[in-house]
Scaffold this motif. Structure first.
Motif, PDB file in Angstrom:
ATOM      1  N   LYS A  71       0.831  -1.195   0.000  1.00 27.51           N
ATOM      2  CA  LYS A  71       0.000   0.000   0.000  1.00 27.51           C
ATOM      3  C   LYS A  71       0.872   1.253   0.000  1.00 27.51           C
ATOM      4  O   LYS A  71       2.004   1.231   0.492  1.00 27.51           O
ATOM      5  N   LEU A  72       0.310   2.343  -0.532  1.00 29.18           N
ATOM      6  CA  LEU A  72       1.061   3.578  -0.692  1.00 29.18           C
ATOM      7  C   LEU A  72       0.407   4.703   0.099  1.00 29.18           C
ATOM      8  O   LEU A  72      -0.812   4.870   0.066  1.00 29.18           O
ATOM      9  N   ALA A  73       1.240   5.491   0.790  1.00 30.37           N
ATOM     10  CA  ALA A  73       0.748   6.573   1.637  1.00 30.37           C
ATOM     11  C   ALA A  73       1.480   7.864   1.319  1.00 30.37           C
ATOM     12  O   ALA A  73       2.654   7.865   0.935  1.00 30.37           O
ATOM     13  N   ALA A  74       0.776   8.980   1.503  1.00 31.16           N
ATOM     14  CA  ALA A  74       1.336  10.310   1.275  1.00 31.16           C
ATOM     15  C   ALA A  74       1.052  11.189   2.482  1.00 31.16           C
ATOM     16  O   ALA A  74      -0.001  11.072   3.108  1.00 31.16           O
ATOM     17  N   ILE A  75       1.968  12.085   2.777  1.00 34.51           N
ATOM     18  CA  ILE A  75       1.800  12.936   3.953  1.00 34.51           C
ATOM     19  C   ILE A  75       0.699  13.970   3.772  1.00 34.51           C
ATOM     20  O   ILE A  75       0.073  14.397   4.727  1.00 34.51           O
ATOM     21  N   GLY A  76       0.440  14.375   2.522  1.00 26.51           N
ATOM     22  CA  GLY A  76      -0.582  15.388   2.283  1.00 26.51           C
ATOM     23  C   GLY A  76      -1.115  15.345   0.875  1.00 26.51           C
ATOM     24  O   GLY A  76      -0.711  14.499   0.055  1.00 26.51           O
ATOM     25  N   ARG A  89      -2.033   4.822  -7.834  1.00 22.68           N
ATOM     26  CA  ARG A  89      -2.897   4.572  -6.677  1.00 22.68           C
ATOM     27  C   ARG A  89      -2.353   5.286  -5.454  1.00 22.68           C
ATOM     28  O   ARG A  89      -1.156   5.570  -5.352  1.00 22.68           O
ATOM     29  N   VAL A  90      -3.249   5.585  -4.526  1.00 24.88           N
ATOM     30  CA  VAL A  90      -2.895   6.133  -3.210  1.00 24.88           C
ATOM     31  C   VAL A  90      -3.849   5.492  -2.214  1.00 24.88           C
ATOM     32  O   VAL A  90      -5.062   5.614  -2.341  1.00 24.88           O
ATOM     33  N   ASP A  91      -3.303   4.820  -1.210  1.00 25.64           N
ATOM     34  CA  ASP A  91      -4.141   4.110  -0.244  1.00 25.64           C
ATOM     35  C   ASP A  91      -4.379   4.908   1.041  1.00 25.64           C
ATOM     36  O   ASP A  91      -5.289   4.590   1.799  1.00 25.64           O
ATOM     37  N   PHE A  92      -3.549   5.926   1.266  1.00 29.51           N
ATOM     38  CA  PHE A  92      -3.731   6.790   2.429  1.00 29.51           C
ATOM     39  C   PHE A  92      -3.148   8.150   2.114  1.00 29.51           C
ATOM     40  O   PHE A  92      -2.068   8.252   1.536  1.00 29.51           O
ATOM     41  N   SER A  93      -3.865   9.206   2.511  1.00 29.01           N
ATOM     42  CA  SER A  93      -3.330  10.563   2.391  1.00 29.01           C
ATOM     43  C   SER A  93      -3.621  11.320   3.674  1.00 29.01           C
ATOM     44  O   SER A  93      -4.761  11.349   4.140  1.00 29.01           O
ATOM     45  N   ALA A 104      -3.413   9.659  12.242  1.00 25.06           N
ATOM     46  CA  ALA A 104      -4.374   9.043  11.325  1.00 25.06           C
ATOM     47  C   ALA A 104      -3.774   7.824  10.627  1.00 25.06           C
ATOM     48  O   ALA A 104      -4.450   6.800  10.446  1.00 25.06           O
ATOM     49  N   PHE A 105      -2.508   7.919  10.257  1.00 22.68           N
ATOM     50  CA  PHE A 105      -1.859   6.797   9.563  1.00 22.68           C
ATOM     51  C   PHE A 105      -1.738   5.592  10.488  1.00 22.68           C
ATOM     52  O   PHE A 105      -1.879   4.439  10.046  1.00 22.68           O
ATOM     53  N   LEU A 106      -1.505   5.834  11.750  1.00 26.68           N
ATOM     54  CA  LEU A 106      -1.362   4.729  12.698  1.00 26.68           C
ATOM     55  C   LEU A 106      -2.649   3.911  12.786  1.00 26.68           C
ATOM     56  O   LEU A 106      -2.604   2.703  13.065  1.00 26.68           O
ATOM     57  N   GLU A 107      -3.777   4.517  12.527  1.00 25.26           N
ATOM     58  CA  GLU A 107      -5.046   3.793  12.584  1.00 25.26           C
ATOM     59  C   GLU A 107      -5.127   2.693  11.522  1.00 25.26           C
ATOM     60  O   GLU A 107      -5.855   1.713  11.703  1.00 25.26           O
ATOM     61  N   VAL A 108      -4.396   2.863  10.414  1.00 21.85           N
ATOM     62  CA  VAL A 108      -4.444   1.852   9.355  1.00 21.85           C
ATOM     63  C   VAL A 108      -3.160   1.041   9.249  1.00 21.85           C
ATOM     64  O   VAL A 108      -3.133   0.003   8.582  1.00 21.85           O
ATOM     65  N   ALA A 109      -2.082   1.489   9.916  1.00 26.58           N
ATOM     66  CA  ALA A 109      -0.786   0.839   9.712  1.00 26.58           C
ATOM     67  C   ALA A 109      -0.150   0.297  10.991  1.00 26.58           C
ATOM     68  O   ALA A 109       0.978  -0.202  10.945  1.00 26.58           O
ATOM     69  N   ARG A 113       4.890  -3.076   8.637  1.00 22.15           N
ATOM     70  CA  ARG A 113       6.219  -2.651   8.197  1.00 22.15           C
ATOM     71  C   ARG A 113       6.049  -1.500   7.204  1.00 22.15           C
ATOM     72  O   ARG A 113       5.418  -1.671   6.154  1.00 22.15           O
ATOM     73  N   VAL A 114       6.622  -0.340   7.544  1.00 20.50           N
ATOM     74  CA  VAL A 114       6.428   0.854   6.728  1.00 20.50           C
ATOM     75  C   VAL A 114       7.787   1.362   6.235  1.00 20.50           C
ATOM     76  O   VAL A 114       8.692   1.621   7.036  1.00 20.50           O
ATOM     77  N   PHE A 115       7.881   1.497   4.931  1.00 15.86           N
ATOM     78  CA  PHE A 115       9.110   1.973   4.298  1.00 15.86           C
ATOM     79  C   PHE A 115       9.000   3.462   4.015  1.00 15.86           C
ATOM     80  O   PHE A 115       8.021   3.923   3.433  1.00 15.86           O
ATOM     81  N   PHE A 116      10.015   4.228   4.420  1.00 11.72           N
ATOM     82  CA  PHE A 116      10.056   5.672   4.203  1.00 11.72           C
ATOM     83  C   PHE A 116      11.217   6.030   3.275  1.00 11.72           C
ATOM     84  O   PHE A 116      12.346   6.210   3.744  1.00 11.72           O
TER      85      PHE A 116
END
Length: 214
Positions: A71-76, A89-93, A104-109, A113-116
């Motif tokens: 899954k892919l996430a963006a800060i804003g 695709r974007v799974d979280f913004s 908010a991200f912690l609620e889904v992740a 394992r999160v790669f930055f």
């Protein structure tokens, strides 16, 4: 009115469109230089989290793509828009605010394992905030260095888009007397306030929200 922003705006920028429609002037210029850094992406991350459009640009280069199940996430919103175009695709913004976005991200992740993929000078704001609740996978994918302003910019409004841009301009050149100052978000705002410069910033780090302040 002349508005300066410390980033190079894209042709479809809402700020450029606003300037054309209202007859105001936009000066867009970054005081940073960027260079790619070779990195090896993980194969077992549940998420890739991007701090900026630059992170998207430099992480997804040379044929590198996140695994389809990741899954892919963006800060804003601005980063999400760029990520959607680059990856499809974007799974979280988040809303661009590091503290609120981390929560908010912690609620889904949580527990994953999160790669930055990030800049060498990144403040690591989100990953530090939730490091106890996730497994952090980290890699520098580009270098960002200040290129100090050689001459002052004359503007009625200054918009700064990162703490490094603040340092590269404010520590070397003056702001025009009486000018208003806007930050893209709280980290940039803190860098300005630490230098005694009053500023405001939008609730969400996006050009659309900057327009509401203008």
């Amino acid at each position: 009115m002349t508005v300066f922003i410390s980033r190079k705006l894209k042709p479809d920028s809402p700020l450029l469109r606003w300037a054309e429609e209202t007859g105001n002037a936009i000066i867009s210029r970054s005081f940073l230089t960027f260079a790619p850094v070779a990195y090896t992406p993980p194969t077992d991350a549940d998420w890739w989290f991007f701090y900026s459009p630059r992170a998207v640009e430099f992480a997804l280069r040379d044929g590198i793509v996140p695994p389809s199940e990741t899954k892919l996430a963006a800060i804003g919103g601005g980063t999400a828009l760029y990520l959607g175009k680059a990856a499809g695709r974007v799974d979280f913004s988040g809303d661009g605010n590091p503290a609120r976005t981390a929560e908010a991200f912690l609620e889904v992740a949580a527990g994953q394992r999160v790669f930055f993929p990030r800049a060498r000078q990144s403040r690591l704001s989100v990953q530090k905030a939730i490091a106890d609740e996730i497994t952090v996978l980290d890699a520098v994918c580009y270098n960002n260095m200040p290129a100090p302003a050689a001459a002052p910019v004359n503007a009625d409004v200054y918009i700064f888009t990162s703490p490094l841009n603040v340092a590269a301009y404010v520590d070397h050149q003056p702001l025009a007397p009486g000018a208003r100052v806007i930050a893209i978000g709280p980290s940039t705002g803190a860098a300005l306030e630490a230098r005694g410069i009053a500023c405001v910033w939008p609730r969400e780090a996006s050009e659309e929200k900057l327009l509401s302040l203008l």
